[in-house]
Scaffold this motif. Structure first.
Motif, PDB file in Angstrom:
ATOM      1  N   ASP A  65       0.688  -1.202   0.001  1.00 40.83           N
ATOM      2  CA  ASP A  65       0.017   0.003   0.022  1.00 40.83           C
ATOM      3  C   ASP A  65       0.904   1.222   0.066  1.00 40.83           C
ATOM      4  OD1 ASP A  65      -1.591   2.105   0.420  1.00 40.83           O
ATOM      5  OD2 ASP A  65      -2.595   1.205   2.348  1.00 40.83           O
ATOM      6  N   THR A  68       0.856   4.118   2.712  1.00 41.78           N
ATOM      7  CA  THR A  68       1.418   3.780   3.952  1.00 41.78           C
ATOM      8  C   THR A  68       2.900   3.433   4.075  1.00 41.78           C
ATOM      9  OG1 THR A  68       0.411   1.602   4.258  1.00 41.78           O
ATOM     10  CG2 THR A  68      -1.115   3.738   4.917  1.00 41.78           C
ATOM     11  N   SER A  69       3.339   2.967   3.097  1.00 42.18           N
ATOM     12  CA  SER A  69       4.661   2.199   3.344  1.00 42.18           C
ATOM     13  C   SER A  69       5.531   2.422   1.868  1.00 42.18           C
ATOM     14  CB  SER A  69       4.837   0.884   3.491  1.00 42.18           C
ATOM     15  OG  SER A  69       4.029  -0.097   2.544  1.00 42.18           O
TER      16      SER A  69
END
Length: 128
Positions: A65, A68-69
């Motif tokens: 994702d 988020t990362s």
């Protein structure tokens, strides 16, 4: 000669292809083959875009994702500081996200952006 193939999952092959063409990548393909599209970055580097479902089927795991990362940052050379800024500006106009002004670290000038799917890239110029 060693070739480099950068494989990335994308939500939409058409819009991702248009984005990368807007920053100068080329392709002999006029449309995707199945769930993939190959673009030429340089004589020795290809970008292979895959629909997320095809990428996940190939790797056997879910994609990262990008909201988020980060799994990777792809860095590409440029011929000048001006070209670095021009390429990142083109990416922003095409719908990407410029990641601020360029930074200098010794003889290196670098500026980053995120593509339409949140993958992080940098253009880099090494002086001298």
């Amino acid at each position: 000669m060693t070739m480099t193939f950068i494989n990335l999952p994308v939500r939409d092959l058409t819009t991702a292809t248009e984005f990368y063409r807007a920053i100068g990548f080329t392709s002999d393909q006029t449309e995707p083959e199945g769930d993939s599209m190959v673009l030429t970055v340089s004589d020795t580097t290809r970008l292979v875009l895959h629909l997320r479902s095809g990428f996940e089927a190939y790797t056997g795991i879910a994609t990262t994702d990008t909201a988020t990362s980060r799994e990777v940052i792809v860095g590409l050379s440029a011929s000048s500081r001006g070209q670095v800024d021009e390429l990142v500006d083109q990416a922003a106009v095409a719908g990407g996200e410029a990641l601020g002004p360029g930074t200098v670290n010794g003889s290196m000038y670098m500026r980053g952006f995120r593509d339409l799917d949140g993958h992080q890239w940098s253009f880099i110029h090494m002086a001298g």
